[in-house]
Write a protein that holds these residues in place. Structure first.
Motif, PDB file in Angstrom:
ATOM      1  N   ARG A  79      -8.354 -86.080 -34.602  1.00 23.67           N
ATOM      2  CA  ARG A  79      -8.754 -84.682 -34.448  1.00 23.67           C
ATOM      3  C   ARG A  79      -8.775 -84.353 -32.951  1.00 23.67           C
ATOM      4  O   ARG A  79      -9.125 -85.212 -32.143  1.00 23.67           O
ATOM      5  CB  ARG A  79     -10.168 -84.462 -34.995  1.00 23.67           C
ATOM      6  CG  ARG A  79     -10.380 -84.855 -36.426  1.00 23.67           C
ATOM      7  CD  ARG A  79      -9.993 -83.719 -37.351  1.00 23.67           C
ATOM      8  NE  ARG A  79     -10.564 -83.888 -38.675  1.00 23.67           N
ATOM      9  CZ  ARG A  79     -10.016 -84.595 -39.651  1.00 23.67           C
ATOM     10  NH1 ARG A  79      -8.878 -85.202 -39.447  1.00 23.67           N
ATOM     11  NH2 ARG A  79     -10.588 -84.678 -40.817  1.00 23.67           N
ATOM     12  N   THR A  80      -8.455 -83.107 -32.623  1.00 24.21           N
ATOM     13  CA  THR A  80      -8.581 -82.721 -31.221  1.00 24.21           C
ATOM     14  C   THR A  80     -10.067 -82.568 -30.893  1.00 24.21           C
ATOM     15  O   THR A  80     -10.900 -82.480 -31.780  1.00 24.21           O
ATOM     16  CB  THR A  80      -7.874 -81.398 -30.952  1.00 24.21           C
ATOM     17  OG1 THR A  80      -8.505 -80.401 -31.744  1.00 24.21           O
ATOM     18  CG2 THR A  80      -6.410 -81.469 -31.306  1.00 24.21           C
ATOM     19  N   GLN A  83     -11.997 -79.965 -32.587  1.00 23.50           N
ATOM     20  CA  GLN A  83     -12.121 -80.203 -34.025  1.00 23.50           C
ATOM     21  C   GLN A  83     -13.138 -81.279 -34.346  1.00 23.50           C
ATOM     22  O   GLN A  83     -13.686 -81.288 -35.446  1.00 23.50           O
ATOM     23  CB  GLN A  83     -10.764 -80.614 -34.609  1.00 23.50           C
ATOM     24  CG  GLN A  83      -9.779 -79.476 -34.708  1.00 23.50           C
ATOM     25  CD  GLN A  83      -8.389 -79.959 -35.044  1.00 23.50           C
ATOM     26  OE1 GLN A  83      -8.042 -81.107 -34.818  1.00 23.50           O
ATOM     27  NE2 GLN A  83      -7.578 -79.068 -35.568  1.00 23.50           N
ATOM     28  N   LEU A  87     -16.549 -82.103 -37.432  1.00 21.24           N
ATOM     29  CA  LEU A  87     -16.761 -83.305 -38.230  1.00 21.24           C
ATOM     30  C   LEU A  87     -18.146 -83.884 -37.968  1.00 21.24           C
ATOM     31  O   LEU A  87     -18.893 -84.161 -38.903  1.00 21.24           O
ATOM     32  CB  LEU A  87     -15.678 -84.303 -37.831  1.00 21.24           C
ATOM     33  CG  LEU A  87     -15.172 -85.263 -38.854  1.00 21.24           C
ATOM     34  CD1 LEU A  87     -14.605 -84.498 -40.021  1.00 21.24           C
ATOM     35  CD2 LEU A  87     -14.100 -86.121 -38.237  1.00 21.24           C
ATOM     36  N   THR A 346      -6.564 -85.807 -28.288  1.00 23.45           N
ATOM     37  CA  THR A 346      -7.542 -86.422 -29.176  1.00 23.45           C
ATOM     38  C   THR A 346      -8.236 -87.560 -28.439  1.00 23.45           C
ATOM     39  O   THR A 346      -7.660 -88.154 -27.541  1.00 23.45           O
ATOM     40  CB  THR A 346      -6.851 -87.013 -30.412  1.00 23.45           C
ATOM     41  OG1 THR A 346      -5.904 -87.976 -29.975  1.00 23.45           O
ATOM     42  CG2 THR A 346      -6.141 -85.948 -31.210  1.00 23.45           C
TER      43      THR A 346
END
Ligand code: SF4
Lengths: 391, 186, 252
Positions: A79-80, A83, A87, A346
């Protein structure tokens, strides 16, 4: 159509189900094995404990986790950075905003940006609000575990007031995903400060209520005093943190002693400790901390500086190569992220140090030679959240 | 996973479908009697709450907090065991390790039984769609009647899901129970 | 669909006009607009050049451990890293616990420094399949304190009296990574080591119970190794970087 017979299916299901027996008791020569969970009313979540008993005494108790393992550390690698916060919100789901902060701070350290003061102030306020939302449920739940049902309804009722305030700023009751690298997504809405004061009043009266209803209660004291005593040095060697550590008499709070990026040095507050180290002490410390959080927010609300809420960061965030570890004092204890970056979009590797995992690792030690009903009160007082253990 | 394919195949053809146990299920009831039965079933449901993750807290808020008060809908939370429950709310992430237990629990419930899947995780894996340890949707394990989307869905959304389930029960012809499509809350 | 109330329409109209007037001219890059918009002082973080406390602690460590510390790194204000060889792993922890009062066992984990053979390129539609014919692996790069091998053990200990956290790293063998367990020094290492065993396949000698902690017993592979594929991503393409909300003043 189907290639298997019904018998085969049934055998398969049975073999799978045998792996997850729900509350089975097996009697052998050496004593009795008691299986609590994975779904059991007293384990709030999906924790399974296998206890070997000798009469009413626990000989060994072993928690079995992983029923909530969702693979965060692997997923963060794909995930970047923006992002990832979506999470990691969901690790400790009762105090979600607090989960974002250390990760964002670690990324900010690597990028060498700092959030403007106003953002830091609001971050701290939201951080403490999520602490209240989190610990509030503990205060109610602990009472349930030792046999009083009403307090949890009070907790759910008053928690709504805090959630309302969080929702008015972030748009989400929990899982706000509001923190950004370099600041915050939005500013406070109009009239929010006054409303928050009202909610804090509510919370303070809730704390008083809990003190009268639970803390002074004779049954509660009988179930918790001198139960599950953890000495300070044992607590340290198991990596216990947060209120569990302070209830064992260790005066250490990251907010005061190793504060990064939040404005706790701007307010006048106190770290609460208790020398006893038993279940009662853990409840007591958490109750005082909820009050203290109200106090901190109260002071911060009066002194929010003006200015922007976002520092200048590039549109597409690439974090320069390096390693950083930032931990904050989350509602459950020390939560930290070890971020290894290689200059990509990421993270290269994120190690999540979650509080409950370490807090729970003491269970085999502490559950030795206690009585069966004490398992429940000790576990409740250690206070864990499954997502925070299993990640 | 070992034998997964056989297992899923088995689900498609397992025995709960089309098993007529009595007058009600075989559909030979007079219409008015069916209606009466349905109405009484609709407003007297025990719900077994299978709280797994974050969504469990929102479910708790819906079931245990005075603000949402699920009992006004004729739903009683907190039964002593799944054997007393009429419907099951699976709220939260189902992991591969947990899946057998979910299945087992569902099997313990007496018929007629319903399942509400709450939250993106239980619906389809949600934010963990690419994880190595998460089951991508509880409907791979048990049949689901109502899906409540959201991450987490607000307690109101769960209540709406319950209302939709009640409507479904009201209009239900027992013999056709398993033939309908799942309802999706919008 | 319900009618949209009048006042909302007006507000939307106003917002649109507002956005149009603020729109950047075509030769302006978006980042410049942001700069112009927020005409406020950006606080420059003062990064201390040196960190005396950390250096002092490092000196103490070097005095006590001498040659066994292979490399060290100080990031001013952020922490102290040292690297030892895996043979000295337990001795180092013992020394830090006894001499530097690092009683608090923070965490232990492993870093797999091998570049992932999949999906580093986020702009593409799909994760890149590992190229079978090129045998040349991508160069490994290590972080602070450098390294020699693919797996690196990392552990953080904290000393409350010194208010200092120390990261210890140790290189592990590529083929059969193994190291002595820390349990006699810190009983709390138990679960952390079980986790590391499960996720990376590192063996901890003298550990009483190295069963899986999270995954079902019959799970194959070590998920946090870089060459462990996420199968769902193979089936469904990664959408690349997608802006869900358009930036202000930008056409969607
Ligand atoms: S759907 Fe979202 S809120 Fe619900 S369990 Fe999954 S991650 Fe948590």
């Amino acid at each position: 159509m189907s290639t298997t017979t019904e018998n085969e299916q049934l055998a398969y299901i049975a073999s799978q189900a045998a792996d997850a027996r729900v509350n089975v008791e097996v009697e052998t020569d050496e004593g009795m094995t008691l299986n609590l969970g994975p779904q059991h009313p007293a384990t709030h979540g999906t924790l399974r404990i296998i206890a070997k008993l000798d009469g009413e005494k626990v000989v060994t108790a072993e928690p079995i986790m992983g029923y909530m393992h969702r693979g965060y550390e692997k997923l963060t690698e794909v995930r970047t950075y923006p992002q990832v916060t979506t999470l990691i919100n969901r690790i400790d789901w009762l105090g979600s905003f607090a989960n974002e902060v250390p990760f964002i701070l670690a990324a900010e350290q690597l990028m060498e940006v700092e959030a403007p003061p106003r953002a830091q102030w609001i971050r701290t306020i939201l951080f403490e609000l999520s602490r209240i939302a989190n610990v509030c449920l503990f205060l109610g739940d602990m009472a349930v575990q030792v046999g009083a049902t009403t307090p949890v309804f009070y907790a759910f009722r008053d928690r709504e007031f805090v959630l309302n305030q969080i929702e008015r700023v972030t748009g989400g009751r929990f899982h706000p995903n509001f923190d950004r690298i370099g600041g915050l997504k939005d500013d406070l809405p109009k009239g929010w400060i006054e409303e928050t004061r009202g909610a804090l009043e509510r919370m303070k009266s809730f704390c008083d209520e809990m003190e009268e209803l639970v803390l002074g209660n004779e049954i509660f004291q009988a179930r918790t005093r001198n139960i599950g005593v953890i000495p300070g040095d044992v607590a340290l060697s198991y990596g216990l943190s947060g209120a569990n550590l302070r209830a064992s008499g260790v005066d250490w709070d990251i907010r005061r002693d190793a504060n990064v990026g939040l404005v706790y040095d701007q307010v006048d507050w106190k770290v609460w400790t208790h020398p006893d180290g038993d279940s009662f002490a853990r409840f007591w410390v958490r109750l005082q901390e909820t009050r203290e959080a109200c106090n901190i927010i109260d002071q911060l609300l009066g002194s929010i500086p003006s200015g922007p809420i976002m520092a200048k960061v590039p549109r597409i965030i690439k974090v320069p190569a390096g390693e950083a570890y930032v931990a904050t004092e989350n509602p459950l204890g020390e939560m930290g992220y070890y971020v290894v970056s290689k200059g990509d979009l990421t993270p290269f590797r994120v190690k999540i140090r979650s509080a409950s995992f370490s807090n729970m690792s003491i269970t085999p030690w502490i559950l030795k030679d206690v009585f069966v009903p004490d398992i429940i009160s000790i576990l409740a007082s250690l206070y864990f959240i499954l997502g925070d253990i299993d990640r | 996973m070992r034998g997964e394919k056989e297992y899923l195949n088995g689900l498609k053809s397992s025995s709960y479908k089309g098993k007529h146990m009595g007058l009600v299920e075989s559909g030979k009831m007079p219409k008015s009697l069916t209606k009466l039965l349905n109405m009484s079933r609709r407003y007297s449901m025990w719900v077994y709450q299978w709280g797994l993750a974050c969504c469990a807290i929102e479910m708790g808020a819906a079931f245990a907090s005075p603000r949402y008060d699920v009992m006004r809908l004729g739903v009683i939370p907190l039964p002593a065991s799944p054997r007393q429950a009429d419907f099951l709310v699976v709220s939260g992430t189902v992991t591969d390790k947990m899946a057998p237990a979910v299945r087992r629990l569902w099997e313990q419930m007496p018929d007629p039984k319903y399942v509400i899947s709450m939250g993106s995780c239980a619906n389809c894996g949600g934010p963990y769609w690419d994880s190595y340890s998460v089951t991508k949707g509880v409907d791979q394990i048990i049949p689901v009647d109502v899906y409540v989307p959201g991450c987490p869905p607000r307690p109101e959304a769960l209540l709406e899901g319950i209302v939709l389930l009640q409507e479904r029960i009201m209009n239900e012809d027992m013999a056709e129970r398993w033939r309908g499509d799942p309802i999706v809350v919008e | 669909m319900a009618e949209i109330p009048e006042h909302l329409l007006k507000r939307a109209q106003a917002a649109r006009e507002n956005a149009e007037t603020n729109q950047p001219t075509s030769d302006q890059a978006p980042s410049e607009t942001i700069e112009a918009d927020s005409a406020v002082a950006v606080i420059e973080e003062e990064i201390p050049e040196t960190d005396e406390r950390a250096e002092e602690i490092l000196n103490q460590i070097l005095e006590g451990l001498g040659e066994t510390v292979l490399t060290s790194h100080i990031a001013p204000g952020r922490g102290l890293w040292i690297r030892v060889s895996s043979d000295n792993w337990r001795q180092t922890a013992e020394f830090l616990k006894d001499e530097l009062d690092c009683k608090f066992f923070d965490w232990l984990s492993v870093i797999d420094w091998m570049p992932s053979p999949y999906g580093r390129e986020l702009e593409t539609e799909q994760d890149i399949e590992p190229e079978q014919d090129t045998n040349e692996p991508e160069q490994m790069e290590w972080g602070y304190t450098g390294g020699d091998t693919r797996f690196q053990l990392i552990c953080r200990l904290y000393s409350i009296s010194n208010a200092a956290g120390i990261m210890i790293k140790a290189d592990l063998d590529d083929q059969s990574p193994r190291v002595l367990s820390l349990i006699p020094v810190y009983p709390g290492a138990n679960w952390h080591e079980r986790e590391a065993r499960e996720m990376f396949g590192v063996t901890f000698d003298e550990h009483p119970d190295l069963r899986n902690i999270y995954l079902p017993g019959d799970f194959e592979g070590h998920p946090l190794r870089k060459d462990y594929p996420l199968l769902s991503r193979r089936m469904k393409p990664w959408p690349g970087i997608v802006d869900v909300e358009a930036m202000p003043g930008e056409e969607k």
